[in-house]
Motif scaffolding. Structure first.
Motif, PDB file in Angstrom:
ATOM      1  N   LEU A   5       0.858  -1.187   0.000  1.00 38.79           N
ATOM      2  CA  LEU A   5       0.000   0.000   0.000  1.00 38.79           C
ATOM      3  C   LEU A   5       0.889   1.231   0.000  1.00 38.79           C
ATOM      4  CD1 LEU A   5      -2.872   1.296   0.350  1.00 38.79           C
ATOM      5  CD2 LEU A   5      -2.467   1.200   2.813  1.00 38.79           C
ATOM      6  N   SER A   6       0.548   2.195  -0.845  1.00 41.46           N
ATOM      7  CA  SER A   6       1.271   3.464  -0.839  1.00 41.46           C
ATOM      8  C   SER A   6       0.247   4.588  -0.779  1.00 41.46           C
ATOM      9  CB  SER A   6       2.193   3.575  -2.055  1.00 41.46           C
ATOM     10  OG  SER A   6       3.043   4.689  -1.915  1.00 41.46           O
ATOM     11  N   ASN A   7       0.390   5.581  -1.641  1.00 42.84           N
ATOM     12  CA  ASN A   7      -0.450   6.775  -1.537  1.00 42.84           C
ATOM     13  C   ASN A   7      -1.520   6.843  -2.616  1.00 42.84           C
ATOM     14  OD1 ASN A   7       2.598   7.605  -0.726  1.00 42.84           O
ATOM     15  ND2 ASN A   7       1.090   8.365   0.732  1.00 42.84           N
ATOM     16  N   ALA A   8      -2.064   5.670  -2.945  1.00 39.15           N
ATOM     17  CA  ALA A   8      -3.154   5.563  -3.906  1.00 39.15           C
ATOM     18  C   ALA A   8      -4.124   4.506  -3.402  1.00 39.15           C
ATOM     19  CB  ALA A   8      -2.609   5.196  -5.290  1.00 39.15           C
ATOM     20  N   THR A   9      -5.187   4.266  -4.140  1.00 42.34           N
ATOM     21  CA  THR A   9      -6.169   3.255  -3.757  1.00 42.34           C
ATOM     22  C   THR A   9      -5.518   1.880  -3.676  1.00 42.34           C
ATOM     23  OG1 THR A   9      -7.912   4.521  -4.857  1.00 42.34           O
ATOM     24  CG2 THR A   9      -8.375   2.203  -4.387  1.00 42.34           C
ATOM     25  N   TYR A  10      -5.872   1.121  -2.629  1.00 46.86           N
ATOM     26  CA  TYR A  10      -5.324  -0.229  -2.469  1.00 46.86           C
ATOM     27  C   TYR A  10      -5.788  -1.137  -3.598  1.00 46.86           C
ATOM     28  CZ  TYR A  10      -4.778  -4.989  -0.803  1.00 46.86           C
ATOM     29  OH  TYR A  10      -4.461  -6.323  -0.720  1.00 46.86           O
ATOM     30  N   VAL A  11      -4.851  -1.897  -4.144  1.00 47.67           N
ATOM     31  CA  VAL A  11      -5.146  -2.889  -5.170  1.00 47.67           C
ATOM     32  C   VAL A  11      -4.735  -4.255  -4.636  1.00 47.67           C
ATOM     33  CG1 VAL A  11      -4.674  -3.675  -7.522  1.00 47.67           C
ATOM     34  CG2 VAL A  11      -4.776  -1.225  -7.023  1.00 47.67           C
ATOM     35  N   ALA A  12      -5.690  -5.189  -4.564  1.00 49.71           N
ATOM     36  CA  ALA A  12      -5.409  -6.525  -4.030  1.00 49.71           C
ATOM     37  C   ALA A  12      -4.605  -7.346  -5.030  1.00 49.71           C
ATOM     38  CB  ALA A  12      -6.715  -7.240  -3.696  1.00 49.71           C
ATOM     39  N   TRP A  17       1.296   1.084  -8.422  1.00 50.10           N
ATOM     40  CA  TRP A  17       2.482   1.923  -8.534  1.00 50.10           C
ATOM     41  C   TRP A  17       3.707   1.018  -8.664  1.00 50.10           C
ATOM     42  CZ3 TRP A  17       2.398   6.681  -4.763  1.00 50.10           C
ATOM     43  CH2 TRP A  17       1.351   7.537  -5.134  1.00 50.10           C
ATOM     44  N   PRO A  18       4.704   1.415  -9.457  1.00 52.95           N
ATOM     45  CA  PRO A  18       5.901   0.575  -9.639  1.00 52.95           C
ATOM     46  C   PRO A  18       6.584   0.200  -8.323  1.00 52.95           C
ATOM     47  CG  PRO A  18       5.842   2.303 -11.294  1.00 52.95           C
ATOM     48  CD  PRO A  18       4.711   2.595 -10.355  1.00 52.95           C
ATOM     49  N   LYS A  19       6.608   1.117  -7.344  1.00 62.80           N
ATOM     50  CA  LYS A  19       7.281   0.814  -6.077  1.00 62.80           C
ATOM     51  C   LYS A  19       6.550  -0.306  -5.318  1.00 62.80           C
ATOM     52  CE  LYS A  19       7.063   4.190  -2.995  1.00 62.80           C
ATOM     53  NZ  LYS A  19       7.154   5.592  -2.527  1.00 62.80           N
ATOM     54  N   ILE A  20       5.233  -0.389  -5.463  1.00 57.87           N
ATOM     55  CA  ILE A  20       4.474  -1.452  -4.810  1.00 57.87           C
ATOM     56  C   ILE A  20       4.758  -2.790  -5.483  1.00 57.87           C
ATOM     57  CG2 ILE A  20       2.163  -2.355  -4.364  1.00 57.87           C
ATOM     58  CD1 ILE A  20       2.916  -0.137  -2.501  1.00 57.87           C
ATOM     59  N   ASP A  49      15.494   0.336   1.531  1.00 59.80           N
ATOM     60  CA  ASP A  49      16.523   1.247   1.026  1.00 59.80           C
ATOM     61  C   ASP A  49      16.591   1.278  -0.500  1.00 59.80           C
ATOM     62  OD1 ASP A  49      17.490   2.366   3.359  1.00 59.80           O
ATOM     63  OD2 ASP A  49      19.056   0.864   3.648  1.00 59.80           O
ATOM     64  N   ASN A  50      15.741   0.520  -1.186  1.00 59.53           N
ATOM     65  CA  ASN A  50      15.827   0.438  -2.638  1.00 59.53           C
ATOM     66  C   ASN A  50      15.489   1.786  -3.274  1.00 59.53           C
ATOM     67  OD1 ASN A  50      14.530  -0.483  -5.494  1.00 59.53           O
ATOM     68  ND2 ASN A  50      16.145  -1.860  -4.823  1.00 59.53           N
ATOM     69  N   ASP A  51      16.458   2.356  -3.996  1.00 58.71           N
ATOM     70  CA  ASP A  51      16.370   3.740  -4.475  1.00 58.71           C
ATOM     71  C   ASP A  51      16.383   3.786  -6.003  1.00 58.71           C
ATOM     72  OD1 ASP A  51      16.653   6.410  -5.033  1.00 58.71           O
ATOM     73  OD2 ASP A  51      18.470   6.716  -3.843  1.00 58.71           O
ATOM     74  N   ASN A  52      15.238   4.152  -6.594  1.00 57.00           N
ATOM     75  CA  ASN A  52      15.137   4.355  -8.040  1.00 57.00           C
ATOM     76  C   ASN A  52      14.878   5.819  -8.383  1.00 57.00           C
ATOM     77  OD1 ASN A  52      15.453   1.617  -8.730  1.00 57.00           O
ATOM     78  ND2 ASN A  52      13.291   1.212  -8.301  1.00 57.00           N
ATOM     79  N   LEU A  97       7.426  11.484  -9.427  1.00 56.19           N
ATOM     80  CA  LEU A  97       8.425  10.429  -9.539  1.00 56.19           C
ATOM     81  C   LEU A  97       8.469   9.528  -8.307  1.00 56.19           C
ATOM     82  CD1 LEU A  97      11.327  12.655 -10.959  1.00 56.19           C
ATOM     83  CD2 LEU A  97       9.651  11.310 -12.249  1.00 56.19           C
ATOM     84  N   LEU A  98       7.789   9.937  -7.239  1.00 57.21           N
ATOM     85  CA  LEU A  98       7.869   9.199  -5.978  1.00 57.21           C
ATOM     86  C   LEU A  98       7.293   7.796  -6.080  1.00 57.21           C
ATOM     87  CD1 LEU A  98       6.885  12.018  -3.441  1.00 57.21           C
ATOM     88  CD2 LEU A  98       9.147  11.365  -4.256  1.00 57.21           C
ATOM     89  N   LYS A  99       6.357   7.588  -6.997  1.00 58.07           N
ATOM     90  CA  LYS A  99       5.721   6.286  -7.122  1.00 58.07           C
ATOM     91  C   LYS A  99       6.671   5.215  -7.676  1.00 58.07           C
ATOM     92  CE  LYS A  99       2.547   7.767  -9.956  1.00 58.07           C
ATOM     93  NZ  LYS A  99       1.372   7.776 -10.886  1.00 58.07           N
ATOM     94  N   HIS A 100       7.842   5.644  -8.140  1.00 58.52           N
ATOM     95  CA  HIS A 100       8.778   4.704  -8.760  1.00 58.52           C
ATOM     96  C   HIS A 100       9.865   4.214  -7.802  1.00 58.52           C
ATOM     97  CE1 HIS A 100       7.218   5.345 -12.839  1.00 58.52           C
ATOM     98  NE2 HIS A 100       7.066   6.616 -12.481  1.00 58.52           N
TER      99      HIS A 100
END
Length: 370
Positions: A183-190, A200-203, A236-239, A254-257
């Motif tokens: 879960l990040s800063n958008a609607t939850y996707v199961a 989101w790519p980070k999820i 710590d994974n930084d893209n 860009l934060l979603k990545h």
């Protein structure tokens, strides 16, 4: 923007939770500690019922009067973690970016709920009663960390959002083994939903990394310390782009990545950070002095979008392990002191270990039985 990753895949642990708090680095925030609150009296409680004190473990936001938090757990196993909802329409009065009430107060509302109240009752009250009105957009994962009776499963956790109009819209997670959730800063996707392409790519990346890390650790028989360090490496994974002097407006999309967000901001924010650092370093071993410094640093959130001073990035990281005996290992890693000085990895760590009271009780009704 923040990220929460959870899994029920490790055979030794009922739940593993990872969290990055992405925030303005200078936002005054306490270190994690045990604190006591008086439980909210449930409407169905007897008038003669005595007040109950609840022990809560969390850091606390010292910027707003509520002193809420983004993540916490009680000795009785009430657990909650919150992410903001990234509003794309900043002029939508129904969903303000910065509400009159603190989002962190939603977390402490569950942590301070009557211990006899079920998750369903709490979530239902907030959805039906409009208690989430006047709060900026959020998603709240909340529940009682309990072993479901007669099984090796965890009682489910709810994901409450002030986008939900009815209890039927509330997702339930972590009730099945072998799953990973993000879960990040958008609607939850199961996992497996037809909307999974909107993840989101980070999820997506974080979920894949967590699943792989747990499988490898289980196969190798990794110790708890080894597992925890692997989990922090995921956080710590930084893209993020190497340009950390871009304006916030340019960086936000860009934060979603990137799971980890290095501190970034434009000229004015860089200047604010420099001025804060000139005040010197905070002694993290002196917790009382640190709290005093943080309180002095606060100011009212009187602007339309709240606290926006200094650089923005990952401020705190947390890893929580809950084993099948109800033993909790809670480790929070501070990456910055109150004046914006970077803390070397590990030097800002605080670890708490305790056993959940009532771990095997049937208090609260698992969602699948409703």
């Amino acid at each position: 923007m923040c990220i929460v990753l959870l899994t029920t895949s490790h055979p030794k642990y009922a739940l593993i939770a990872l969290d990055n708090r992405d925030e303005y680095i200078l936002r005054p925030t306490s270190r994690p500690h045990w604190w006591t609150t008086q439980a909210e009296t449930h409407p169905s409680a007897s008038p003669s019922a005595k007040p109950v004190n609840i022990d809560v473990l969390s850091s606390r936001d010292l910027q707003r009067a509520e002193h809420g938090t983004w993540l916490g757990i009680t000795k009785g196993g009430n657990f909650a973690v919150l992410t903001n909802y990234r509003e794309t329409d900043t002029h939508n009065a129904a969903h303000p970016v910065h509400g009159k009430r603190s989002r962190g107060g939603m977390v402490t509302a569950w942590l301070g709920a009557d211990p006899q109240e079920s998750v369903e009752s709490f979530v239902g009250r907030l959805v039906k009663g409009g208690d989430v009105k006047g709060v900026g957009g959020f998603s709240l994962i909340c529940g009682k960390l309990r072993k479901a009776k007669g099984t090796k499963k965890l009682q489910p956790l709810a994901i409450l959002s002030n986008r939900h109009e009815h209890m039927d819209h509330v997702p339930w997670i972590c009730g099945e083994r072998g799953s990973v959730y993000g879960l990040s800063n958008a609607t939850y996707v199961a996992p497996g939903d037809e909307d999974e392409d909107t993840l989101w790519p980070k999820i997506r990346q974080g979920s894949e990394m967590l699943a792989r890390a747990v499988a490898d650790a289980s196969e190798a028989g990794a110790s708890e310390d080894e597992l925890v360090e692997t989990l922090f490496k995921i956080l710590d994974n930084d893209n993020f782009p190497s340009n950390h002097t871009m304006d916030l407006e340019e960086g936000i999309p860009l934060l979603k990545h990137s799971i980890f967000i290095p501190a970034f901001g434009g000229k004015e924010h860089q200047k604010e950070m420099k001025e804060a650092r000139e005040k010197g370093k905070i002694n993290l071993s002196d917790k009382d002095a640190t709290a005093a410094e943080l309180l002095l640093a606060g100011r009212p959130d009187d602007s339309a979008n709240g606290f926006q001073t200094g650089l923005y990035g990952t401020q705190r990281q947390t890893v929580i392990l809950v084993d099948w005996e109800g033993n909790v290992s809670y480790k929070e890693r501070s990456l910055w002191d109150a004046n914006g000085n970077a803390i070397p990895r590990g030097q800002g760590d605080m670890t708490f270990n305790f056993q959940i009271e009532g771990w095997d009780s049937e208090e609260g009704t698992p969602a699948e039985k409703l």
